[in-house]
Design a protein around this motif. Sequence first.
Motif, PDB file in Angstrom:
ATOM      1  N   PHE A  44      34.980 -29.542  -1.933  1.00 36.74           N
ATOM      2  CA  PHE A  44      33.722 -28.795  -2.041  1.00 36.74           C
ATOM      3  C   PHE A  44      32.795 -29.554  -2.970  1.00 36.74           C
ATOM      4  CE2 PHE A  44      35.732 -27.862  -5.970  1.00 36.74           C
ATOM      5  CZ  PHE A  44      34.749 -27.448  -6.856  1.00 36.74           C
ATOM      6  N   SER A  45      31.586 -29.025  -3.194  1.00 39.88           N
ATOM      7  CA  SER A  45      30.680 -29.597  -4.190  1.00 39.88           C
ATOM      8  C   SER A  45      29.712 -28.526  -4.644  1.00 39.88           C
ATOM      9  CB  SER A  45      29.910 -30.802  -3.621  1.00 39.88           C
ATOM     10  OG  SER A  45      29.107 -30.406  -2.523  1.00 39.88           O
ATOM     11  N   LEU A  46      29.108 -28.755  -5.799  1.00 35.04           N
ATOM     12  CA  LEU A  46      28.154 -27.816  -6.370  1.00 35.04           C
ATOM     13  C   LEU A  46      26.820 -28.504  -6.631  1.00 35.04           C
ATOM     14  CD1 LEU A  46      30.338 -26.024  -9.102  1.00 35.04           C
ATOM     15  CD2 LEU A  46      29.969 -25.323  -6.729  1.00 35.04           C
ATOM     16  N   ASP A  47      25.766 -27.731  -6.581  1.00 31.27           N
ATOM     17  CA  ASP A  47      24.452 -28.152  -7.049  1.00 31.27           C
ATOM     18  C   ASP A  47      24.103 -27.236  -8.205  1.00 31.27           C
ATOM     19  OD1 ASP A  47      21.791 -28.554  -7.601  1.00 31.27           O
ATOM     20  OD2 ASP A  47      21.109 -28.455  -5.532  1.00 31.27           O
ATOM     21  N   LEU A  48      24.134 -27.786  -9.415  1.00 26.36           N
ATOM     22  CA  LEU A  48      23.864 -27.023 -10.630  1.00 26.36           C
ATOM     23  C   LEU A  48      22.432 -27.277 -11.088  1.00 26.36           C
ATOM     24  CD1 LEU A  48      27.263 -27.714 -12.394  1.00 26.36           C
ATOM     25  CD2 LEU A  48      26.600 -25.681 -11.098  1.00 26.36           C
ATOM     26  N   GLU A  49      21.487 -26.920 -10.222  1.00 28.67           N
ATOM     27  CA  GLU A  49      20.055 -27.129 -10.452  1.00 28.67           C
ATOM     28  C   GLU A  49      19.691 -28.610 -10.472  1.00 28.67           C
ATOM     29  OE1 GLU A  49      18.095 -24.211 -13.255  1.00 28.67           O
ATOM     30  OE2 GLU A  49      20.179 -23.930 -13.901  1.00 28.67           O
ATOM     31  N   ASP A  50      20.506 -29.464  -9.853  1.00 30.79           N
ATOM     32  CA  ASP A  50      20.204 -30.889  -9.774  1.00 30.79           C
ATOM     33  C   ASP A  50      19.021 -31.145  -8.850  1.00 30.79           C
ATOM     34  OD1 ASP A  50      22.538 -31.244 -11.284  1.00 30.79           O
ATOM     35  OD2 ASP A  50      23.754 -31.431  -9.486  1.00 30.79           O
ATOM     36  N   ASN A  51      18.923 -30.359  -7.800  1.00 35.33           N
ATOM     37  CA  ASN A  51      17.896 -30.587  -6.782  1.00 35.33           C
ATOM     38  C   ASN A  51      16.612 -29.824  -7.067  1.00 35.33           C
ATOM     39  OD1 ASN A  51      16.845 -31.542  -4.275  1.00 35.33           O
ATOM     40  ND2 ASN A  51      17.303 -29.561  -3.371  1.00 35.33           N
ATOM     41  N   GLU A  52      16.747 -28.594  -7.520  1.00 36.96           N
ATOM     42  CA  GLU A  52      15.573 -27.743  -7.763  1.00 36.96           C
ATOM     43  C   GLU A  52      15.877 -26.808  -8.922  1.00 36.96           C
ATOM     44  OE1 GLU A  52      12.623 -24.677  -5.283  1.00 36.96           O
ATOM     45  OE2 GLU A  52      14.344 -25.629  -4.286  1.00 36.96           O
ATOM     46  N   LEU A  53      15.002 -26.796  -9.910  1.00 33.06           N
ATOM     47  CA  LEU A  53      15.216 -25.938 -11.061  1.00 33.06           C
ATOM     48  C   LEU A  53      15.324 -24.483 -10.628  1.00 33.06           C
ATOM     49  CD1 LEU A  53      12.800 -27.441 -13.761  1.00 33.06           C
ATOM     50  CD2 LEU A  53      15.302 -27.435 -13.798  1.00 33.06           C
ATOM     51  N   GLY A  54      16.328 -23.800 -11.158  1.00 29.22           N
ATOM     52  CA  GLY A  54      16.496 -22.386 -10.852  1.00 29.22           C
ATOM     53  C   GLY A  54      17.310 -22.096  -9.614  1.00 29.22           C
ATOM     54  N   ILE A  55      17.763 -23.142  -8.893  1.00 28.37           N
ATOM     55  CA  ILE A  55      18.524 -22.952  -7.654  1.00 28.37           C
ATOM     56  C   ILE A  55      19.895 -23.614  -7.784  1.00 28.37           C
ATOM     57  CG2 ILE A  55      18.633 -23.371  -5.176  1.00 28.37           C
ATOM     58  CD1 ILE A  55      16.452 -21.420  -5.944  1.00 28.37           C
ATOM     59  N   ARG A  56      20.936 -22.868  -7.437  1.00 26.35           N
ATOM     60  CA  ARG A  56      22.294 -23.398  -7.430  1.00 26.35           C
ATOM     61  C   ARG A  56      22.905 -23.188  -6.050  1.00 26.35           C
ATOM     62  NH1 ARG A  56      24.262 -20.514 -13.049  1.00 26.35           N
ATOM     63  NH2 ARG A  56      23.329 -22.000 -14.511  1.00 26.35           N
TER      64      ARG A  56
END
Length: 263
Positions: A198-210
Motif C-alpha cells: 500500500f502507500s499513503l499521501d500525507l499531504e505531500d500532493n495537496e495541503l489538507g488532503i490525505r
Amino acid sequence: MLEQSDNQAPAGAQALFRGLAVIEAVAQGARSLADISAAIGCTRSTTHRLIAALVQAGYLRALGGNSGGYQLGPRLIELGYKARAQMPLAKLAHPHLERLSHATQDTVHLGVREAGDVLYIEKLPGSRGLEMRSRIGLRMPLAMTGIGKSLMLDLQEAEWLALYQQGRQQRAAQRETADVPSWEVFRDRMRDYASGGFSLDLEDNELGIRCVAAPIRDAGGQIVAALSVASAVPYMPEARLYELRPEVIACAAVISAELGWRP
C-alpha cells in the motif's frame, strides 16, 4: 522532438505530427501564435496554417477579446470521453470503485503511470462535498501522490530516488506549497509501503488532503494501475488511513483478479 519525428516520418505524415505538436503545446499552456510557434519549432506562417485547420476541425478554439489566443476545442473533449469509455481498465474497475466510494463516503481515484507522472483516469467524488484539485486527465508527479507511490512499489530504490528528485524539481518549478519530505524519510516510507502493499499521501500532493492507495496488478503480476481513497484531514486522521488500508487493498485485489492476477 518534433524535428526528430519529422525526419523519421514519411513526407505525408509531417503535417500530422506538426498538428499533434500544436495540440500538445496548447494542452501544456501555450496560447498565443508566437508561443505555439516557439513550442513546436515552426515558422509563424506554418503554425498559423496548422492552427487554422485545427480550429476548423474543432480540435482548437480561437479565443475572442483583446487577448486572443487559442485553447483546446470541443472535439478533443468528445474524443477524451470516448477514449476513457473504451479503456477496459476504467470500465472494469468502475463498479468496484463505486462500491468503495459508497462505503467510505470519500473520493476514490484510479490512475496509471505515464513516464514520471500518474495520470488520473477515474475519479468518484465522495459524499462529503469536499473539493480537491484532482480530475480525470490530470497528471501529477509519481513520487508526490499516494497513487503514484503505489505504482512505484516494485521499482528499485535507485528508481525511487530518480522519481523523487524529478517530482521535487517539478514542485519547485511550480512553486507548490505542499511539504516534500527529505529523501531519507521518503525512502524509509517507501520501504514500509513496499512490504505492506500500500502507500499513503500525507499531504505531500495537496495541503489538507490525505489518502491511502494500493496497486492493481495484471495477469503477469505487473503493477498496471493503482487506486486511492482520499479526503480532507478532519475526515482522514492517520489512524483512519490505516483503518481503511485493508479495504483499499482488498478492492485493488478484486480488480487485479479480474485482470487475471493470482497471488
